[in-house]
Design a protein around this motif. Structure first.
Motif, PDB file in Angstrom:
ATOM      1  N   THR A  57       5.931  -0.754   4.106  1.00 15.83           N
ATOM      2  CA  THR A  57       5.342  -0.871   2.772  1.00 15.83           C
ATOM      3  C   THR A  57       6.394  -1.405   1.813  1.00 15.83           C
ATOM      4  O   THR A  57       7.600  -1.326   2.079  1.00 15.83           O
ATOM      5  N   THR A  95       1.439  -0.884  -5.729  1.00 15.90           N
ATOM      6  CA  THR A  95       0.418  -1.163  -4.727  1.00 15.90           C
ATOM      7  C   THR A  95      -0.670  -2.005  -5.372  1.00 15.90           C
ATOM      8  O   THR A  95      -0.731  -2.134  -6.581  1.00 15.90           O
ATOM      9  N   SER A 108       0.853  -1.185   0.000  1.00 11.74           N
ATOM     10  CA  SER A 108       0.000   0.000   0.000  1.00 11.74           C
ATOM     11  C   SER A 108       0.892   1.240   0.000  1.00 11.74           C
ATOM     12  O   SER A 108       2.103   1.151   0.222  1.00 11.74           O
TER      13      SER A 108
END
Lengths: 326, 505, 161
Positions: A239, A249, A227
């Motif tokens: 991430t 993502t 994300s």
């Protein structure tokens, strides 16, 4: 015989009347119960999200029948509502759908739907066994660069779907020969995670909340989430961008849509109702409690979003070599 | 903490309402000849789908335990077993009734059912968590071998012709392949239809094969004839004392029942037959042709069929593998409710799983008061004419399939498989192996394919894990021995007469 | 209907041949060692073997046994009707439930089977209507099973509780 023809005549006149009423129908919506098709089984994450939303939408004045049609990975449900009358009384869940056409399973494209609003996005995450050799996303990338077939990677469900497409997209960005990656389907994320704990797999891809129990038992760990930012509920999980520098993502998402060809005035009216339901504190709290993300896009934004989804899915699946020859 | 939460769950009046209603429903369905415990469970699905998890599962447990017991009542009084599970000892029980001792026959069935159920509940509660921990180390190799082992049960349910049993099993395996292939996602046997792409649902096929085919078969059967024989008298007084005399028979039946129930695919009817056969062959009392011998046989077999219910929940909760067709429904209901059966369930939600186990004790104890009431009101139940009942059942069959799948296609499947089931039975092809194949097919294929993907096509991987390899060798041995016995000593291997097997006449 | 085991075996053999050939024609999209056609092929060959063995076994006892035995009840029209009404009722339900709605469909369906089973219309019709109303209330109104309301659709908002 005469009875049959009178029934037919009745049906015909009802259809004609329905067509004539299409104009003012938008203002009157809803004046009878609405069917909302969920393309997943009762009790799962999608079912939960849409039942929660339906409870708020019912405040528009009419009951909503939530109908679960999960058969064929959702193909049956999508077929039901895309072939219904575009009158606003048959709506459905819209989630990743582009793979069906690419795999030659069904013919859904952006043009099959009238997107109304997106309400949820759950990013994919990468999980490994707590006692395994792999400790980070960096380890996984390094191992795959050395030998793309060296790891057993579970899609956490069927492959060419929500969880593996973004992961493969990331590996593509890393310059790995993704066609050689050993992707293994599972009968569900629970089955994949249990097998990960048993040592039968090296990596499982699925969303984070599903892993809570096994993580609490100290059996598995999450090494990255795909994300843009870290998740509020899991601040320790980095991430993918932080680890690799590649901004990839993706994951699953859920929105409300109708059959193609809905009247724009009607779409605007339904979108208004969905937005109101989305904003209620009970929807927001319910989603947060189960660890599901909330993201809102209106009809125009959602249309652009699913076009991007189609493009990403096609690119990845062609690189994987799973796309059906045209 | 878990214990406290179990008691607070059990204190819920809603749960008790559900349990009592399900109990009464199970007794009524079980007591009507032709309606099986399996059908009772399948018809419960549309109701429990809207309940919280514990009452939903409790409802199935209670209804199925009651139905299995209640099958004894018409068996003893009318020589028409209410469920196939009672078929083994119908003649013994009816014989007692003819001698004016129906209270003894029914009491023996009642109390041994309760004992069997309680003993299996104890075994379930004490062994399942331990097995669950072991199961956490199971990978697709072990599951594959368990699936193959489960298929070997088809030889138990095959009836007199092994070949026809195998044909039925393969037919079920074929039905399971219709739809999207789980690995590559390719459509198979779908002919471009999106309905077929969704696959053939287990519950519509189950309802079609078992319930609708039964209705078709009974469409021209003479209406249930003579009224119940003889006064039933006091059930408690006439049989409570017999419990102690036949304690060994009850214990043996309970253990056999739990074990058979735990085997994937073998259910209460098989448990009853095996226990009955054991009592007849190996017990000194059970060999006798007098009243005492009959009571011994009734008690062993009746304990076994109720015990098998508890046993079936061991593989169901621990591995997510159904022990019989009823637990197959339970598993799908549990998935719907978000309590995915499997070893992780014991980690995730211990309060749910122990709540379910606690229901076993409650349900079996409830058999005593409600069962006695049922015996006494049996006559009025039997007075409902079948001409009225069977169309209503047909309507419920359609509703049951529709509520599970939400498609009219599923209703069509009920019709098709009703006819197929009727044809199969008429030609002595047993139905149970087809259901077994349908349940185990996807498991077998998925585990085989994923194992091959993981090992990149190397078949040796099926034997190089210690647990998996051992189960594999055992499985291959079981298959070789059972088939060898059937082929070289036909007629001697399993004594399940064709007519009784799989259905109640 | 009981048919000779030679036919039973033949049908199973034919089904097996169909399953095996269809399985053979399924080509895996990616280079899998065992593609989507592998299991159907195994099952198809199994069915063919079992079907052939059943037919061969029956051939040895073929003399004196008939090809097909029609059950006693099938010779009378009433018996045939009582049997055929069951699948026919399901087909009627599938066709009619959409346009007519569940209430009307179930009433017609039950009343017809009652009549075929010899229940007098004077009793059968009200019984069918009553049962249909109760089932409709329980399943659609209380349990929210999405049964079709058919002609009642415009008012169904008030009928779902």
């Amino acid at each position: 015989m005469s009875k049959k023809s009178s029934i037919l005549a009745g049906l015909l006149s009802a259809t004609v009347a329905g067509a004539l009423l299409a104009g003012p129908a938008a203002a009157a919506w809803p004046d009878h119960p609405i069917n909302l098709i969920v393309v997943a089984g009762a009790g799962g994450g999608s079912d939960f999200t849409f039942r929660l939303l339906a409870r708020e939408l019912e405040k528009a004045g009419q009951p909503i029948n939530v109908i679960n049609q999960a058969q064929g990975g959702g193909i049956v449900g999508y077929t039901t509502y895309t072939s219904a009358k575009p009158d606003g009384y048959t709506l459905g869940q819209l989630s990743p759908f582009a793979q069906f056409k690419i795999l030659g399973q069904a013919n859904f494209t952006t043009a099959s739907f009238t997107p109304i609003a997106l309400v949820n996005v759950d990013p994919a995450a990468v999980h490994v066994a707590a006692k395994g050799k792999l400790k980070s996303l960096g380890d996984i990338v390094a191992a795959l660069k050395k030998d793309p077939a060296s790891l057993r990677i579970s899609c956490g469900g069927t492959c060419s779907a929500s969880w593996d497409i973004p992961f493969v997209s990331l590996m593509l960005a890393e310059g790995i020969d993704v066609a050689k990656i050993n992707l293994i389907p599972a009968s569900g994320s629970a089955a994949g995670l249990q097998e990960l704990a048993a040592g039968g797999l090296d990596v499982v891809l699925c969303s984070i909340p599903e892993t809570d129990a096994l993580k609490d038992a100290g059996l598995i760990e999450t090494v990255a989430v795909l994300s843009a930012t870290r998740l509020e509920k899991y601040p320790k999980v980095p991430t993918a961008k932080e680890v690799t520098g590649k901004d990839v993502t993706g994951g699953t998402w859920r929105g409300v849509a109708g059959p193609a060809g809905m009247d724009p005035a009607l779409v605007a009216r339904i979108e208004g109702a969905v937005h109101k339901a989305y904003e209620t504190s009970s929807f927001q709290a319910g989603m947060k409690e189960r660890g599901f993300g909330t993201t809102y896009l209106d009809a125009a934004g959602f249309t652009a979003f699913i076009k991007a989804h189609e493009a990403q899915t096609r690119q990845v699946m062609e690189a994987l070599g799973v796309a059906k020859a045209p | 903490m878990v214990i406290g939460s179990i008691f607070s769950q059990l204190a819920d009046p809603y749960l008790w309402t559900v349990v009592v209603i399900s109990a009464v429903y199970g007794l009524i369905v079980g007591a009507i000849p032709g309606l099986t415990a399996l059908m009772a469970t399948a018809l419960l699905v549309p109701f429990i789908i809207f309940m919280p998890p514990l009452p939903a599962v409790a409802s199935i447990i209670t209804a199925s335990a009651m139905a299995i017991f209640a099958g004894d009542i018409p068996g003893a009084l009318l020589r028409m077993p209410g469920t196939p599970a009672s078929a083994a000892y119908t003649d013994d029980a009816h014989g007692l009734t003819l001698k004016g001792k129906s209270a003894v026959a029914l009491g023996a069935g009642l109390f041994s059912s309760v004992c069997g159920g309680l003993i299996s509940a104890i075994i379930l509660t004490s062994s399942a968590p331990w097995l669950a921990r072991a199961a956490l180390s199971f990978s697709s190799v072990e599951y594959f071998w368990l699936g193959v082992l489960g298929l070997s049960c088809a030889t138990f349910v095959a009836g007199p012709s092994l070949l026809k049993g195998l044909a039925s099993l393969l037919f079920g395996l074929f039905l399971a392949t219709v739809g999207l292939d789980p690995v590559s996602g390719m459509p198979r046997f779908t002919f471009g239809s999106s309905d077929l792409m969704g696959g053939l649902g287990l519950i519509p096929i189950l309802i079609g094969l078992f319930a609708v085919s039964e209705l078709m078969r009974n469409a021209n059967a003479p209406a249930a004839g003579e009224a119940a024989n003889a006064a039933t008298g006091s059930v408690i007084r006439s049989s409570a004392g017999l419990m102690w005399t036949h304690k060994i028979g009850i214990l043996r039946g309970s253990l056999i029942g739990t074990l058979v129930g735990a085997l994937p695919g073998a259910g209460s009817d098989i448990a009853a037959w095996i226990s009955y056969a054991t009592a007849r062959k190996f017990s000194r009392v059970g060999r006798k042709t007098d009243e005492d011998g009959a009571v011994e046989r009734i008690m062993s077999a009746s304990a076994a069929n109720n015990a098998s219910l508890g046993g079936a929940y061991i593989p169901a909760t621990v591995f997510g593998i159904p022990g019989d067709a009823i637990t197959a429904i339970v598993i799908s209901v549990m998935f719907i409710k978000g309590i995915n059966p499997g070893p992780t369930l014991f980690l995730n939600r211990p309060e749910v799983i122990y709540g379910i186990f606690a229901i076993f004790f409650v349900a079996n104890l409830l058999i005593i008061p409600l069962g006695i009431a049922c015996i006494h009101s049996f006559r009025s139940i039997m007075r409902l004419p079948t001409t009225v009942i069977s169309p209503v059942i047909l309507l419920f069959c359609m509703l049951g399939a529709f509520s599970v799948e939400n498609t009219l296609f599923a209703v069509g499947l009920v019709a098709v498989f009703g006819f197929v089931g009727w044809l199969m039975e008429a030609n002595q092809i047993p139905l149970a192996p087809a259901i077994l194949g349908l349940i185990l097919g996807p498991l077998l294929e998925q585990t085989f394919m994923t194992t091959m993907l993981k090992s990149q096509g190397d078949l040796v991987t099926f034997f190089d894990r210690p647990i998996g390899g051992t189960i594999g060798v055992v499985t291959l041995a079981v298959w070789t021995i059972t088939i060898g016995l059937k082929v070289f000593r036909p007629g001697d291997a399993i004594e399940i007469p064709a007519a009784e097997q799989g259905r109640a006449e | 209907m009981k048919v000779n085991d030679v036919i039973v075996g033949g049908v199973i053999l034919g089904l097996g041949a169909f399953v095996a050939t269809t399985g053979y024609m399924l080509r895996p999209p990616r280079h899998l060692a065992y593609g989507p056609g592998f299991f159907p092929m195994l099952i198809g060959f199994g069915l063919m073997t079992v079907g052939a063995l059943i037919a061969i076994q029956a051939l040895s006892t073929l003399r004196g046994s008939s090809w097909a035995t029609v059950p006693e009840w099938a010779r009378s029209r009433g018996g045939l009707l009582r049997f055929a009404i069951i699948p026919a009722a399901i087909v009627f339900y599938i066709v009619a439930v959409g346009p007519l709605g569940f209430l009307a469909t179930a009433t017609i369906l039950l009343a017809t089977i009652f009549a075929v089973n010899g229940v007098a219309a004077r009793r059968g019709l009200p019984l069918a209507l009553g049962l249909a109303v109760v089932v409709n209330l329980v399943f659609a109104s209380v349990l929210h099973v999405p049964l079709s309301w058919g002609v009642l659709e415009p008012f169904s908002g008030w009928l779902i509780w």
